[in-house]
Design an enzyme around this catalytic site. Sequence first.
Site, PDB file in Angstrom:
ATOM      1  N   SER A  16       0.861  -1.186   0.000  1.00  0.00           N
ATOM      2  CA  SER A  16       0.000   0.000   0.000  1.00  0.00           C
ATOM      3  C   SER A  16       0.896   1.234   0.000  1.00  0.00           C
ATOM      4  O   SER A  16       2.082   1.143   0.359  1.00  0.00           O
ATOM      5  CB  SER A  16      -0.842  -0.010   1.289  1.00  0.00           C
ATOM      6  N   TYR A  61      -2.144  -1.339  10.460  1.00  0.00           N
ATOM      7  CA  TYR A  61      -2.092  -1.506   8.996  1.00  0.00           C
ATOM      8  C   TYR A  61      -0.785  -0.936   8.443  1.00  0.00           C
ATOM      9  O   TYR A  61      -0.116  -1.575   7.629  1.00  0.00           O
ATOM     10  CB  TYR A  61      -3.304  -0.790   8.413  1.00  0.00           C
TER      11      TYR A  61
HETATM   12  P1  NAP Z   1     -11.488  -5.943  -0.235  1.00  0.00           P
HETATM   13  O1  NAP Z   1     -12.338  -5.570  -1.379  1.00  0.00           O
HETATM   14  O2  NAP Z   1     -12.027  -5.902   1.147  1.00  0.00           O
HETATM   15  O3  NAP Z   1     -10.880  -7.377  -0.527  1.00  0.00           O
HETATM   16  C1  NAP Z   1     -10.134  -8.054   0.434  1.00  0.00           C
HETATM   17  C2  NAP Z   1     -10.231  -9.518   0.111  1.00  0.00           C
HETATM   18  O4  NAP Z   1      -9.514 -10.265   1.110  1.00  0.00           O
HETATM   19  C3  NAP Z   1     -11.664 -10.047   0.127  1.00  0.00           C
HETATM   20  O5  NAP Z   1     -11.780 -11.026  -0.876  1.00  0.00           O
HETATM   21  C4  NAP Z   1     -11.747 -10.649   1.529  1.00  0.00           C
HETATM   22  O6  NAP Z   1     -12.789 -11.607   1.640  1.00  0.00           O
HETATM   23  C5  NAP Z   1     -10.388 -11.261   1.627  1.00  0.00           C
HETATM   24  N1  NAP Z   1      -9.998 -11.585   2.992  1.00  0.00           N
HETATM   25  C6  NAP Z   1     -10.034 -10.795   4.084  1.00  0.00           C
HETATM   26  N2  NAP Z   1      -9.599 -11.474   5.154  1.00  0.00           N
HETATM   27  C7  NAP Z   1      -9.252 -12.708   4.715  1.00  0.00           C
HETATM   28  C8  NAP Z   1      -8.746 -13.861   5.334  1.00  0.00           C
HETATM   29  N3  NAP Z   1      -8.473 -13.895   6.648  1.00  0.00           N
HETATM   30  N4  NAP Z   1      -8.545 -14.964   4.579  1.00  0.00           N
HETATM   31  C9  NAP Z   1      -8.834 -14.972   3.252  1.00  0.00           C
HETATM   32  N5  NAP Z   1      -9.307 -13.890   2.606  1.00  0.00           N
HETATM   33  C10 NAP Z   1      -9.522 -12.785   3.337  1.00  0.00           C
HETATM   34  O7  NAP Z   1     -10.165  -5.053  -0.190  1.00  0.00           O
HETATM   35  P2  NAP Z   1      -9.248  -4.441  -1.332  1.00  0.00           P
HETATM   36  O8  NAP Z   1      -9.327  -2.985  -1.204  1.00  0.00           O
HETATM   37  O9  NAP Z   1      -9.462  -5.075  -2.641  1.00  0.00           O
HETATM   38  O10 NAP Z   1      -7.820  -4.853  -0.742  1.00  0.00           O
HETATM   39  C11 NAP Z   1      -6.963  -5.800  -1.333  1.00  0.00           C
HETATM   40  C12 NAP Z   1      -5.557  -5.508  -0.878  1.00  0.00           C
HETATM   41  O11 NAP Z   1      -5.156  -4.233  -1.348  1.00  0.00           O
HETATM   42  C13 NAP Z   1      -5.396  -5.484   0.637  1.00  0.00           C
HETATM   43  O12 NAP Z   1      -4.167  -6.063   1.004  1.00  0.00           O
HETATM   44  C14 NAP Z   1      -5.384  -4.000   0.935  1.00  0.00           C
HETATM   45  O13 NAP Z   1      -4.718  -3.713   2.128  1.00  0.00           O
HETATM   46  C15 NAP Z   1      -4.657  -3.481  -0.286  1.00  0.00           C
HETATM   47  N6  NAP Z   1      -4.844  -2.068  -0.554  1.00  0.00           N
HETATM   48  C16 NAP Z   1      -6.089  -1.576  -0.759  1.00  0.00           C
HETATM   49  C17 NAP Z   1      -6.229  -0.211  -1.010  1.00  0.00           C
HETATM   50  C18 NAP Z   1      -7.572   0.411  -1.245  1.00  0.00           C
HETATM   51  O14 NAP Z   1      -7.632   1.650  -1.280  1.00  0.00           O
HETATM   52  N7  NAP Z   1      -8.624  -0.330  -1.424  1.00  0.00           N
HETATM   53  C19 NAP Z   1      -5.110   0.613  -1.047  1.00  0.00           C
HETATM   54  C20 NAP Z   1      -3.864   0.063  -0.842  1.00  0.00           C
HETATM   55  C21 NAP Z   1      -3.735  -1.284  -0.599  1.00  0.00           C
HETATM   56  P3  NAP Z   1     -14.191 -11.011   2.262  1.00  0.00           P
HETATM   57  O15 NAP Z   1     -14.562  -9.861   1.402  1.00  0.00           O
HETATM   58  O16 NAP Z   1     -15.145 -12.115   2.182  1.00  0.00           O
HETATM   59  O17 NAP Z   1     -13.848 -10.611   3.659  1.00  0.00           O
END
Ligand code: NAP
Length: 260
Positions: A142, A155
């Site tokens: 991130s 985080y």
């Molecule tokens: P998201 O839409 O909430 O997706 C997260 C995914 O991880 C979902 O499929 C979730 O399943 C799954 N997950 C959560 N806990 C888990 C566990 N214990 N075991 C297996 N799967 C699990 O989030 P996202 O924004 O796409 O984030 C993806 C990555 O990008 C993360 O590492 C996040 O920190 C990073 N990131 C995101 C952003 C942003 O602005 N969105 C920015 C920088 C970095 P469920 O939905 O069923 O819980």
Amino acid sequence: MLKGKTALVTGSTSGIGLAVATALAREGAGVMLNGFGDPAAIEELRAGLEAATGSRVRHHAADVAVAAEVAALVRATEESFGAVDILVNNAGIQFLSAVDEFPEERWKAIQDVVLNAGFHAIKAALPGMKRRGWGRIINVSSAHGLVASPFKSAYVAAKHGVVGLTRSVALEVAEAGITCNAICPGYVRTPLVEGQIDGLAQLHGLSREKTVRDVILSTQPTRRFVEVEEIAALAVYLCGEMARSITGAALSIDGGWTAR
Ligand code: NAP
């Protein structure tokens, strides 16, 4: 471009992980999805992705917070597809709190899902990659792996750890045909970010709309959210042969956030 390869993408039932899994499947890779959700909805997603891309797609519901389940996920992928050639450590969770009030179980959960899961998956997948002399490890860190924001200590600590882990692994496997990189996105409007808007609004005493404009997007000089497809395209590029010299990098895709 990726025909004959297999990709395991953690946390790929939603958001960034789903976009990365989709893009890799479009390039011909077999894909193991992972993540929680309603089983019928996940099956619909899996079958739809398989039909749309022609690539083989499976789902495993491992909880990546649990070390043994991560190892089982890697094993199941190897058994089902024959290999894990591409490992995308993407699953992530968030929790906002002042550090002196941060609930310890939330701190631990974030370290387990964001940082420790990647270590366990890399440990389990690397022997096969080394045997085959080819591998791509992509850790979704991130902008918070490079800089900090208030109320996100767990985080930010875990995402900085992901960048450190990426660099160490890259050095260890540099001569083995395996690259290891971190992607560092800025804000992407996924369920993870949607879930933070109310909390941030409360912590900053602002409306939702003002929180998006003045707290979230104020960090990004482009003043717009990054799209999941932009991150997926970068992941695909990193999997290609022309990216074989990119390793140990923390690649920002953050609208200029960390250029400040
Ligand atoms: P998201 O839409 O909430 O997706 C997260 C995914 O991880 C979902 O499929 C979730 O399943 C799954 N997950 C959560 N806990 C888990 C566990 N214990 N075991 C297996 N799967 C699990 O989030 P996202 O924004 O796409 O984030 C993806 C990555 O990008 C993360 O590492 C996040 O920190 C990073 N990131 C995101 C952003 C942003 O602005 N969105 C920015 C920088 C970095 P469920 O939905 O069923 O819980």
